[in-house]
Design a protein around this motif. Structure first.
Motif, PDB file in Angstrom:
ATOM      1  N   THR A 114     -12.653   8.441  36.622  1.00  0.00           N
ATOM      2  CA  THR A 114     -13.118   8.058  35.283  1.00  0.00           C
ATOM      3  C   THR A 114     -11.923   7.621  34.446  1.00  0.00           C
ATOM      4  O   THR A 114     -11.208   8.448  33.884  1.00  0.00           O
ATOM      5  CB  THR A 114     -13.855   9.231  34.601  1.00  0.00           C
ATOM      6  N   HIS A 172     -18.757   6.272  27.297  1.00  0.00           N
ATOM      7  CA  HIS A 172     -19.904   5.349  27.252  1.00  0.00           C
ATOM      8  C   HIS A 172     -19.529   4.019  27.896  1.00  0.00           C
ATOM      9  O   HIS A 172     -20.322   3.422  28.641  1.00  0.00           O
ATOM     10  CB  HIS A 172     -20.354   5.139  25.811  1.00  0.00           C
ATOM     11  N   ASP A 192     -19.538   4.421  31.616  1.00  0.00           N
ATOM     12  CA  ASP A 192     -20.916   4.424  32.126  1.00  0.00           C
ATOM     13  C   ASP A 192     -21.482   3.009  32.194  1.00  0.00           C
ATOM     14  O   ASP A 192     -22.165   2.640  33.150  1.00  0.00           O
ATOM     15  CB  ASP A 192     -21.809   5.294  31.242  1.00  0.00           C
ATOM     16  N   ARG A 249     -22.664   0.855  35.489  1.00  0.00           N
ATOM     17  CA  ARG A 249     -23.973   0.208  35.598  1.00  0.00           C
ATOM     18  C   ARG A 249     -23.819  -1.256  36.010  1.00  0.00           C
ATOM     19  O   ARG A 249     -24.532  -1.756  36.891  1.00  0.00           O
ATOM     20  CB  ARG A 249     -24.705   0.305  34.262  1.00  0.00           C
ATOM     21  N   SER A 277     -21.391   1.574  42.213  1.00  0.00           N
ATOM     22  CA  SER A 277     -20.995   1.991  40.868  1.00  0.00           C
ATOM     23  C   SER A 277     -19.572   2.530  40.826  1.00  0.00           C
ATOM     24  O   SER A 277     -18.935   2.558  39.772  1.00  0.00           O
ATOM     25  CB  SER A 277     -21.961   3.059  40.337  1.00  0.00           C
TER      26      SER A 277
END
Length: 532
Positions: free
Chosen positions: A351, A407, A410, A414, A423
């Protein structure tokens, strides 16, 4: 000097980071475990633990004008696609010209990086290194991780029943160095990526038979594109990228597949991807179709199981009497000197905001440079990442809130699932990504302003190759030679091929090609109106 910055690795990412630190008045110290700069491109005749490894015959897949440091073009006489030794020479020259070697500690291994007890206030790190058996610890204000993602091989042995009982040789492509010892052998290559195809085509000249097993297929393109020009100088441009991203999905997919399959019918050669609309990185190989059509390389589906001497494929066919299996199955990424929770802060997933910053850190004093992959070249990508990271560390640029960064991650996942089918991929849309990072530091080309003030340059920037020089045209780090470098990039591209002059060099003019295409519907409409 300003803040002290520890840099892990002296490959192209590390060198870009050193230079970025110096441009912003920071104090870099780079730790490199080997005895030279270059990282991936520093060839050794055997795979070394903890280091990337390439084979002797590696050539670049990006052309020289698209993979240079943005203020340091390659010499005119360099070929467009270079042997690794040529690229290593360029990297060494860049290091010397920019006086970077004085900031690099060679033969020094980073063994641990951890937050200091007062990290939430200072953002500082303890960096432990080892050289000649002696450990040393030092405090740094920030850390840039530049150790690459071609170090730790992915060898999925558990995915293939019977492999443990196979009696032939088994190894990963990172151990491959050349065709010596494969004379007359029967070789199975697992994986239809760049390394797998390079190795298979090279071995096909000496081995008795080479089979490639592919689970999902791949687009295969040549280094030479329309008109005989380097593929990336034709394909990677702002106008085409804009259209691909703005057109309806069905039209964009059709256009993409038409471009990728322009060289040959992939269905006839057994390499057609299961989903041709996914923007996965294509294989760049000039020889594979010819080796397949000559019957020396055979493409097979995924492996169902191994026996002691053979492989049984999903379609029931069998490759008998295999001498060697080479797994060209890619790499994982790991940072053994760092707590996993920093990079993989959620569900053991990587991440990173924009592939660079770990969001949960109380202070944004750590960045990962080079952990992205795209059709674009690595050098200009890491150069821009490093410039942004250093300005964040210095405090010139700021990051969004943690929730906004998560966010964004994410949303990126997507989109990655839609465009790349995964992903968790580190793949990116090159021009969109570069423009986004460039906008953070104020170096994104302003197309409207360019068309108003310098239309000649604007046409080349918009319709020509999206070359690295574009990101040194303006703003922090501006290079006064960028404009001229853009306007003369085709001269340097054609120069090394002018060894037998048979007329003037023929440059492409994509702007006028688009005008011709736009003229067709205008003419048809005019004819229709005239007849009615």
């Amino acid at each position: 000097m300003g803040k002290r910055v520890a840099i892990v690795g002296a490959g192209v990412s590390g060198l870009a980071s050193i230079r970025a630190c110096l441009e912003e008045g920071l104090e870099p110290t780079c730790f490199e475990r080997s005895d030279d700069v270059g990282g991936l491109w520093k060839f050794t005749d055997h795979a070394e633990e903890g280091r990337a490894s390439i084979y002797q015959s590696v050539f670049t897949n990006s052309s020289k004008e698209m993979m240079c440091f943005p203020d340091f073009p390659y010499p005119d006489n360099y070929p467009n696609f270079m042997h690794h030794s040529k690229l290593q020479d360029y990297i060494t020259t860049f290091t010397k010209e920019k006086n970077l070697l004085r900031y690099i500690r060679l033969k020094t291994l980073v063994t641990e990086i951890k937050k200091r007890p007062d990290f939430s206030f200072t953002g500082q790190w303890d960096v432990v290194t080892e050289k000649d058996g002696m450990q040393e610890s030092a405090v740094f204000d920030s850390v840039l991780i530049c150790s690459g993602h071609h170090v730790y091989p992915s060898l999925p042995k558990d995915d293939f029943p019977g492999l443990k009982g196979f009696k032939g040789k088994i190894y990963h492509s990172r151990e491959y160095k050349g065709p010596e010892g494969f004379e007359g052998k029967r070789v199975l290559v697992v994986g239809l990526g760049n390394s797998g195809c390079d190795i298979a085509t090279e071995l096909s000249h000496t081995a008795a038979q080479v089979v490639i097993s592919s689970r999902s297929g791949s687009w295969v393109i040549s280094r030479i594109w329309d008109g005989g020009y380097p593929w990336d100088m034709v394909y990677i441009n702002r106008f085409d990228s804009f259209l691909r991203n703005k057109l309806p999905t069905s039209i964009s997919n059709w256009w993409y597949m038409k471009k990728m399959s322009g060289r040959f019918k992939h269905e006839n050669y057994g390499v057609m991807p299961l989903d041709g609309t996914l923007r996965k990185e294509p294989v760049i190989n000039d020889d594979l179709p010819a080796r397949i059509v000559c019957g020396i390389v055979t493409i097979k589906p995924n492996i169902k199981k191994f026996t002691e001497t053979s492989a049984v494929f999903q379609d029931g066919t069998v490759f008998e009497a295999i001498d060697t299996v080479i797994f060209a199955t890619g790499y994982g990424y790991a940072y053994p000197f760092l707590d996993d929770s920093i990079i993989k802060s959620r569900n053991n997933e990587v991440t990173l905001f924009k592939g660079v910053f770990p969001p949960p850190l109380e202070k944004p004093t750590m960045a990962v440079i080079g952990l992205v992959q795209s059709l674009g070249a690595a050098i200009p990508t890491v150069d821009l990442q490093a410039r942004w990271a250093v300005r964040v560390i210095k405090g010139t640029c700021s990051l969004p809130s943690v929730s906004d960064m998560m966010h964004d991650i994410d949303e990126k996942m997507r989109k990655s699932l839609k465009w790349f089918g995964d992903s968790q991929t580190i793949q990116i849309d090159y021009i969109a990504y570069m423009d986004e990072i460039a906008s953070f530091i104020g170096v994104k080309p302003n197309m409207l302003w360019l068309f108003l003030t310098d239309p000649k340059l604007a046409v080349e920037v918009c319709f020509g190759p999206c070359s690295p020089y574009q990101f040194r045209l303006t703003g922090p780090g501006k290079w006064k030679g960028a404009r001229n470098a853009i306007l003369t990039q085709w001269d340097r591209t054609l120069k090394p091929m002018q060894t037998r002059v048979v007329g003037g060099p023929q440059k492409p003019y994509p702007f006028f090609e688009w005008l011709k295409l736009l003229a067709i519907p205008i003419i048809l409409i005019a004819v229709f109106l005239t007849l009615n």
